[in-house]
Design a protein around this motif. Structure first.
Motif, PDB file in Angstrom:
ATOM      1  N   GLU A 214       0.765  -1.240   0.050  1.00  0.00           N
ATOM      2  CA  GLU A 214       0.183   0.051  -0.050  1.00  0.00           C
ATOM      3  C   GLU A 214       1.007   1.310   0.161  1.00  0.00           C
ATOM      4  O   GLU A 214       1.961   1.325   0.654  1.00  0.00           O
ATOM      5  CB  GLU A 214      -0.699   0.065   1.173  1.00  0.00           C
ATOM      6  CG  GLU A 214      -1.836  -0.998   1.208  1.00  0.00           C
ATOM      7  CD  GLU A 214      -2.896  -1.006   2.283  1.00  0.00           C
ATOM      8  OE1 GLU A 214      -3.033  -0.162   2.975  1.00  0.00           O
ATOM      9  OE2 GLU A 214      -3.435  -1.852   2.519  1.00  0.00           O
TER      10      GLU A 214
ATOM     11  N   PHE B  11      -1.514   2.277   9.626  1.00  0.00           N
ATOM     12  CA  PHE B  11      -0.446   1.179  10.092  1.00  0.00           C
ATOM     13  C   PHE B  11       1.026   1.719   9.220  1.00  0.00           C
ATOM     14  O   PHE B  11       2.035   1.108   9.527  1.00  0.00           O
ATOM     15  CB  PHE B  11      -0.716   0.147   9.287  1.00  0.00           C
ATOM     16  CG  PHE B  11      -0.663  -0.542   7.917  1.00  0.00           C
ATOM     17  CD1 PHE B  11      -1.649   0.003   7.018  1.00  0.00           C
ATOM     18  CD2 PHE B  11       0.449  -1.200   7.750  1.00  0.00           C
ATOM     19  CE1 PHE B  11      -1.510  -0.367   5.701  1.00  0.00           C
ATOM     20  CE2 PHE B  11       0.597  -1.480   6.278  1.00  0.00           C
ATOM     21  CZ  PHE B  11      -0.253  -0.965   5.263  1.00  0.00           C
TER      22      PHE B  11
ATOM     23  N   PHE C 101      13.800  -3.419   4.394  1.00  0.00           N
ATOM     24  CA  PHE C 101      13.048  -3.846   5.464  1.00  0.00           C
ATOM     25  C   PHE C 101      13.649  -4.327   6.781  1.00  0.00           C
ATOM     26  O   PHE C 101      13.202  -5.019   7.401  1.00  0.00           O
ATOM     27  CB  PHE C 101      12.359  -5.151   4.621  1.00  0.00           C
ATOM     28  CG  PHE C 101      10.706  -5.164   4.775  1.00  0.00           C
ATOM     29  CD1 PHE C 101      10.285  -4.219   3.707  1.00  0.00           C
ATOM     30  CD2 PHE C 101      10.031  -5.937   5.480  1.00  0.00           C
ATOM     31  CE1 PHE C 101       8.900  -3.961   3.743  1.00  0.00           C
ATOM     32  CE2 PHE C 101       8.605  -5.719   5.867  1.00  0.00           C
ATOM     33  CZ  PHE C 101       7.733  -4.812   4.708  1.00  0.00           C
ATOM     34  N   LEU C 102      14.393  -3.461   7.128  1.00  0.00           N
ATOM     35  CA  LEU C 102      14.964  -3.529   8.545  1.00  0.00           C
ATOM     36  C   LEU C 102      14.739  -2.166   9.216  1.00  0.00           C
ATOM     37  O   LEU C 102      15.572  -2.191  10.297  1.00  0.00           O
ATOM     38  CB  LEU C 102      16.503  -3.989   8.508  1.00  0.00           C
ATOM     39  CG  LEU C 102      16.712  -5.271   7.761  1.00  0.00           C
ATOM     40  CD1 LEU C 102      18.320  -5.605   7.781  1.00  0.00           C
ATOM     41  CD2 LEU C 102      16.514  -6.237   9.016  1.00  0.00           C
TER      42      LEU C 102
HETATM   43  C1  UDX Z   1       2.780  -5.824   2.623  1.00  0.00           C
HETATM   44  C2  UDX Z   1       3.895  -6.542   1.530  1.00  0.00           C
HETATM   45  O1  UDX Z   1       5.053  -5.772   1.630  1.00  0.00           O
HETATM   46  C3  UDX Z   1       3.213  -6.780   0.166  1.00  0.00           C
HETATM   47  O2  UDX Z   1       4.516  -7.097  -0.613  1.00  0.00           O
HETATM   48  C4  UDX Z   1       2.107  -7.883   0.483  1.00  0.00           C
HETATM   49  O3  UDX Z   1       1.648  -8.147  -0.887  1.00  0.00           O
HETATM   50  C5  UDX Z   1       1.079  -7.160   1.098  1.00  0.00           C
HETATM   51  O4  UDX Z   1       1.744  -6.819   2.552  1.00  0.00           O
HETATM   52  P1  UDX Z   1       1.703  -3.695   3.212  1.00  0.00           P
HETATM   53  O5  UDX Z   1       1.021  -4.215   4.146  1.00  0.00           O
HETATM   54  O6  UDX Z   1       1.295  -2.696   2.200  1.00  0.00           O
HETATM   55  O7  UDX Z   1       2.563  -4.680   2.026  1.00  0.00           O
HETATM   56  O8  UDX Z   1       3.018  -2.719   3.762  1.00  0.00           O
HETATM   57  P2  UDX Z   1       4.467  -2.894   3.985  1.00  0.00           P
HETATM   58  O9  UDX Z   1       5.350  -1.820   3.522  1.00  0.00           O
HETATM   59  O10 UDX Z   1       5.106  -4.407   3.854  1.00  0.00           O
HETATM   60  O11 UDX Z   1       4.549  -2.713   5.718  1.00  0.00           O
HETATM   61  C6  UDX Z   1       4.223  -3.972   6.597  1.00  0.00           C
HETATM   62  C7  UDX Z   1       4.334  -3.294   7.881  1.00  0.00           C
HETATM   63  O12 UDX Z   1       5.796  -3.376   8.459  1.00  0.00           O
HETATM   64  C8  UDX Z   1       3.716  -1.749   8.203  1.00  0.00           C
HETATM   65  O13 UDX Z   1       3.228  -1.849   9.441  1.00  0.00           O
HETATM   66  C9  UDX Z   1       5.001  -0.984   8.357  1.00  0.00           C
HETATM   67  O14 UDX Z   1       5.245   0.032   9.146  1.00  0.00           O
HETATM   68  C10 UDX Z   1       6.122  -2.267   8.870  1.00  0.00           C
HETATM   69  N1  UDX Z   1       7.579  -1.834   8.408  1.00  0.00           N
HETATM   70  C11 UDX Z   1       7.773  -2.079   7.126  1.00  0.00           C
HETATM   71  C12 UDX Z   1       8.381  -1.695   9.301  1.00  0.00           C
HETATM   72  O15 UDX Z   1       8.051  -1.461  10.673  1.00  0.00           O
HETATM   73  N2  UDX Z   1       9.789  -1.568   8.963  1.00  0.00           N
HETATM   74  C13 UDX Z   1      10.206  -1.484   7.886  1.00  0.00           C
HETATM   75  O16 UDX Z   1      11.595  -1.476   7.412  1.00  0.00           O
HETATM   76  C14 UDX Z   1       9.293  -2.032   6.822  1.00  0.00           C
END
Ligand code: UDX
Length: 426
Positions: free
Chosen positions: A151, A316, A245-246
Motif C-alpha cells: 500500500e 499502519f 525492510f529492517l
Molecule cells: C505487505 C507486503 O510488503 C506486500 O508485498 C504484500 O503483498 C502485502 O503486504 P503492506 O501491508 O502494504 O505490504 O506494507 P509494508 O510496506 O510491507 O509494511 C508492513 C508493516 O511493516 C507496516 O506496519 C510497516 O510500517 C512495517 N515496516 C515495514 C517496518 O516497521 N519497518 C520496515 O522496514 C518496513
C-alpha cells in the motif's frame, strides 16, 4: 491487448485493473457496492494510493477501463477474469474463502468458453483447486497469480515488480497470464499452483520475520547501549542480508502481514508442521506494542492513569489511509486501557471513523494534538512530522519527552527545544 474482468475493486483489484488498462488491456472492473462503482465511474478513488487516480482517469479517458456493478456484467466478454475479493481472517486464524467461492459460483456459468480465471486474492494453499471445483467448467483453467503490492506504492510495485509469479499446471494458460505482463519486463516465474500460493505466504512471513528480528535486536541495543541504526547499516552491507525492510518500529501491521502470518501458521499446522519460528515472530510483534506502551508509561512518570498522550500517526504506515491492524491503534488501545487520554493527529484522518478507538480525540492539526499533553509519541512515519517545530510543541505541552516509535524525528532539534527523545533501539 486482452479483455480482462476484475472482480472486486479493493486495493488489489483497483490497482490491478487500473495498471492493466495502463498497459493497454481492455479492462472491466466489477464490485457489488453500487455507490463505489458510481464514484469510480466518475474517476473518484475511495482510497489514498499514490498515482491510482492518474491511472484510473487515463483508463476512463481512453475508454479501456470501465466499472460495473456485479461480476456477471464484467465477465461476459472476458478472456481472463481476476478474482480480487477479500479473504479476511476467519475465527480460527485461517483465511476465509467464502468471498472467493461466492464470486466463482456467480461467474461459473457466464464465463466465455475456454476463459481463464486467475486468483489474485491471498488464499490458502490448495485454493486454486477449490475454485476449479466450484466452477465445474472443464474448459476453464484456474491460475494463481499472487500480488506483492505494498500500500502506498502499489502502482509502482505493479508496473515495476521484482517478479511475477504464475502458478498453473496448464502451460498455455500460464503463458496467457504471463503475457499480460510483457510490458513490465519482469522475471516471470511459472510454478504449480500450490507453490505459487505458498510463495505469497512465505514472502510475507519472511518479511515479517525480518521486522520482528530487527525489533528484537533494537531491544538488545537498548540494553547494551548500541544504536540500532548503525547496526542495520553494518548488517545491510552484507549482500546476503540487505538493508531493506529492517527499519525498527512500533511493530508491523496492515491488511496483510498479521492476517497472512496467522494463516500460514494454520496452514503449516494442518500440514503437520508446528511452525514455532513464525509463532515467535508474531509474539515478538505483540510484545513490541507492549514495549512501546511501556516507554510511554515511563515517560509519563510511571503510570498512565489520568495522563494525556499526544499521538502523531494512526495509519499502519505512511502514504496510506488504512487503519487495519495498525500498530498505532494497538498501542492506543493499551494506553486507553491504562487510563490515559489520547489526542491524535493523522494527515489522512480528519474525524473519528471506524477503526479509531472510541474515546480518542481526533485533532485537525498535529500541534493541536499536543495541547496540555504529558507525552508525545510518533507511531506512523509521515514525513511531514519531521518538519514540525519542537519549540511550538514545547509551548503547547507540559511534558518534555517524545517517544519516537519510528526513529523519525531529528534528535538534536528536539533536545535543543528541551525534550528527551526516546527512539527505538537507540
Ligand atoms: C505487505 C507486503 O510488503 C506486500 O508485498 C504484500 O503483498 C502485502 O503486504 P503492506 O501491508 O502494504 O505490504 O506494507 P509494508 O510496506 O510491507 O509494511 C508492513 C508493516 O511493516 C507496516 O506496519 C510497516 O510500517 C512495517 N515496516 C515495514 C517496518 O516497521 N519497518 C520496515 O522496514 C518496513
Amino acid at each position: 491487448m486482452t479483455r480482462l474482468a476484475i472482480i472486486g475493486t479493493g486495493y488489489v483489484g483497483l490497482t490491478t485493473g487500473a495498471c492493466f488498462a495502463h498497459l493497454g488491456h481492455e479492462v472491466v472492473c466489477a464490485d457489488i457496492d453500487e455507490r463505489k462503482v458510481e464514484r469510480l465511474q466518475r474517476g473518484e478513488i475511495p482510497i489514498v494510493e499514490h498515482r491510482l487516480d492518474e491511472l484510473v482517469a487515463e483508463g476512463l479517458r481512453k475508454g479501456n477501463l470501465s466499472f460495473v456493478v456485479g461480476a456477471a456484467e464484467a465477465v461476459k466478454d472476458c478472456e481472463i477474469a481476476f478474482l480480487c475479493v477479500p479473504t479476511p481472517q476467519g475465527e480460527d486464524g485461517s483465511a476465509d474463502l467464502s468471498y472467493v467461492e461466492t464470486a466463482a459460483r456467480e461467474i461459473a456459468s457466464l464465463l466465455p468458453y475456454e476463459a481463464i480465471v486467475v486468483n489474485k486474492s491471498t488464499v490458502p494453499v490448495g485454493s486454486t483447486k477449490v475454485v476449479e471445483r466450484v466452477l465445474k467448467r472443464p474448459d476453464v483453467r484456474v491460475v494463481s497469480n499472487p500480488e506483492f503490492l505494498r500500500e502506498g506504492s502499489a502502482v509502482d510495485d505493479f508496473l515495476r515488480p521484482d517478479r511475477v509469479v504464475v502458478g498453473c499446471d496448464d502451460r498455455s494458460a500460464a503463458i496467457a497470464v504471463g503475457n499480460l505482463y510483457d510490458k513490465v519486463r519482469a522475471q516471470i516465474i511459472v510454478t504449480d499452483p500450490a507453490s505459487a500460493e505458498t510463495i505469497k505466504y512465505a514472502a510475507n512471513a519472511f518479511l515479517a520475520t525480518k521486522l520482528s528480528f530487527i525489533n528484537a535486536i533494537a531491544a538488545v541495543c537498548e540494553g547494551v547501549g548500541a544504536d540500532v541504526n548503525d547496526v542495520v547499516v553494518g548488517m545491510g552491507y552484507d549482500k546476503r542480508i540487505g538493508s531493506e525492510f529492517l527499519r525498527p518500529g512500533p511493530g508491523w501491521g496492515g491488511s496483510c502481514f498479521p492476517k497472512d502470518s496467522r494463516a500460514l501458521l494454520k496452514i503449516a499446522n494442518e500440514a503437520g508442521y508446528r511452525f514455532d519460528l513464525l509463532a515467535g515472530v508474531i509474539t515478538v510483534n505483540d510484545e513490541q506494542f507492549d514495549r512501546v506502551t511501556d516507554k510511554i508509561r515511563v515517560a509519563a512518570g510511571g503510570s498512565l492513569e489520568g495522563k494525556t498522550v499526544a499521538v502523531w500517526g494512526l495509519t499502519f504506515k505512511a502514504r496510506t489511509d488504512d487503519l487495519r491492524d495498525s500498530p498505532s491503534i494497538s498501542i492506543i488501545n493499551r494506553l486507553l486501557a491504562a487510563g490515559a487520554t489520547v489526542q491524535a493527529f493523522d494527515p489522512t484522518v480528519d474525524a473519528p471513523k471506524p477503526g479509531v478507538p472510541a474515546g480518542v480525540a481526533v485533532c485537525a492539526d498535529a500541534y493541536d494534538a499536543t495541547k496540555d499533553a504529558d507525552v508525545l509519541t510518533v507511531l506512523t512515519e509521515w514525513d511531514d512530522f519531521r518538519w514540525l517545530d519542537p519549540k511550538v510543541v514545547a509551548a503547547n505541552m507540559p511534558g518534555r519527552t517524545v517517544v519516537d516509535g519510528r526513529n523519525l524525528l531529528e534528535r538534536a532539534a528536539w533536545n535543543h527545544a528541551g525534550f528527551t527523545h526516546l527512539g527505538i533501539g537507540r
